[in-house]
Write an enzyme that holds these catalytic residues in place. Sequence first.
Site, PDB file in Angstrom:
ATOM      1  N   ARG A  41       0.826  -1.221   0.000  1.00 30.34           N
ATOM      2  CA  ARG A  41       0.000   0.000   0.000  1.00 30.34           C
ATOM      3  C   ARG A  41       0.858   1.268   0.000  1.00 30.34           C
ATOM      4  O   ARG A  41       0.482   2.266  -0.617  1.00 30.34           O
ATOM      5  CB  ARG A  41      -0.945  -0.010   1.201  1.00 30.34           C
ATOM      6  CG  ARG A  41      -2.112  -0.963   1.001  1.00 30.34           C
ATOM      7  CD  ARG A  41      -3.002  -1.023   2.223  1.00 30.34           C
ATOM      8  NE  ARG A  41      -4.183  -1.825   1.955  1.00 30.34           N
ATOM      9  CZ  ARG A  41      -4.993  -2.293   2.890  1.00 30.34           C
ATOM     10  NH1 ARG A  41      -4.741  -2.024   4.169  1.00 30.34           N
ATOM     11  NH2 ARG A  41      -6.044  -3.017   2.580  1.00 30.34           N
ATOM     12  N   LYS A 198     -19.895 -17.665   3.139  1.00 25.06           N
ATOM     13  CA  LYS A 198     -21.300 -17.388   3.446  1.00 25.06           C
ATOM     14  C   LYS A 198     -22.068 -16.710   2.320  1.00 25.06           C
ATOM     15  O   LYS A 198     -21.608 -15.744   1.735  1.00 25.06           O
ATOM     16  CB  LYS A 198     -21.392 -16.500   4.691  1.00 25.06           C
ATOM     17  CG  LYS A 198     -20.951 -17.202   5.971  1.00 25.06           C
ATOM     18  CD  LYS A 198     -21.173 -16.286   7.158  1.00 25.06           C
ATOM     19  CE  LYS A 198     -20.851 -17.001   8.455  1.00 25.06           C
ATOM     20  NZ  LYS A 198     -21.084 -16.119   9.616  1.00 25.06           N
ATOM     21  N   GLY A 351      -9.438 -10.023  -0.162  1.00 27.78           N
ATOM     22  CA  GLY A 351      -8.195 -10.525   0.421  1.00 27.78           C
ATOM     23  C   GLY A 351      -7.828 -11.940   0.020  1.00 27.78           C
ATOM     24  O   GLY A 351      -6.685 -12.206  -0.382  1.00 27.78           O
ATOM     25  N   GLY A 374     -13.774  -4.132   1.106  1.00 29.53           N
ATOM     26  CA  GLY A 374     -15.170  -3.741   1.309  1.00 29.53           C
ATOM     27  C   GLY A 374     -15.698  -2.861   0.200  1.00 29.53           C
ATOM     28  O   GLY A 374     -16.844  -3.002  -0.241  1.00 29.53           O
TER      29      GLY A 374
END
Length: 397
Positions: A41, A198, A351, A374
């Site tokens: 990053r 999920k 990720g 996200g």
Amino acid sequence: MNVIRFSDLCANGSAKGKRVFIRADLNVPQDDTGNITEDTRVRASVPAIEMALKAGAAVMVTSHLGRPTEGEFKLADSLAPVAKCLGELLGRDVPLVANWVDGVKVEPGQVVLLENCRVNKGEKKNNDELARKLGALCDIFVHDAFGTSHRVEGTTYGIAQYAPVACAGPLLAAEIDAITKALANPKRPLAAIVAGSKVSTKLTILKSLANNVDQLIVGGGIANTFMLAAGLNIGKSLAEHDLVGEAKAVIDIMKARGAEVPIPTDVVTAKTFAADAVATVKQATDVDDDDMILDIGPETAAKLAAQLMKAGTIVWNGPVGVFEFAAFENGTKTIAHAIAESSAFSIAGGGDTLAAIAKYGIEKQVGYISTGGGAFLEVLEGKTLPAFEILTKRAAG
């Protein structure tokens, strides 16, 4: 998506002598002694900073790091290790400035790093008084942190409301271009791979994509729930039994459009969830009650790979099996290599997806690797990210 691009401002001389505030994503992992363990990053933030310096701007850079308590600065929250790393990458001293909200001294041709922005009171809730102070610090605000662009915070949204000019840095601009290419104007067929443990965390994404994509490939625990929806026994595999109806709804949306959600025809099972568990390839119709499905089978993997090879655009979020265990990595490995070899434009994010890309060494063959977890998921969900919304609004005047 029409936004002002920082590269254009630098190219036409608009940044010369100006105070430029760059919101970067420098939230890097550190060990117990504070040393940076992975600097991707920080490296990714360098082009925007160098662009600003080359243009003759006075440059301020900030980021969040970890989850500090607002108004309570602790040594562990400090960007000091980042300042050191950034200095090495830029080949110059990068002073770290604390208590900077009420003013920053920086001259054209200089760069300073402003201490962890999430320590400032009001940052997370985008306090208006703080936002106005942030806007007054600069002539040009540069948003270059895609990973935070789904958040309405002081340094991601508030400052963009009040800075004289608000624009997208090179990293954010590249994300906008890749997302537009993959989802707004895709080359067809458009294939999406949505995998993970999920359905509940990705249900809205699946429904949104089902209305747009030509192929919707599900994997991991999500695929197990879809197998239940197709009437198959999944033994003691991870699944969400209460969401079988929702999985059926996604299948029906695709069917109504003449498309499908491919259900695995074979799977790799084990009796226990462990790296050394005995892996058994079975037809999807032959799963025993004490089996755990930990990967798609070779037949299914080959079929999906063939589909991906014909795609025009591929969106990838999530591995299709427990790829961390050698016995259960074949599905993800096959999918990864198919994406690498396909002529399609591919965009990947999340990720676990990035870990799979690194494991199979296909970084250079993926069209675009998204840096925001996200934020990437919210884009797939069909949401307009707050950062894109405010930058578009500012570009329109």
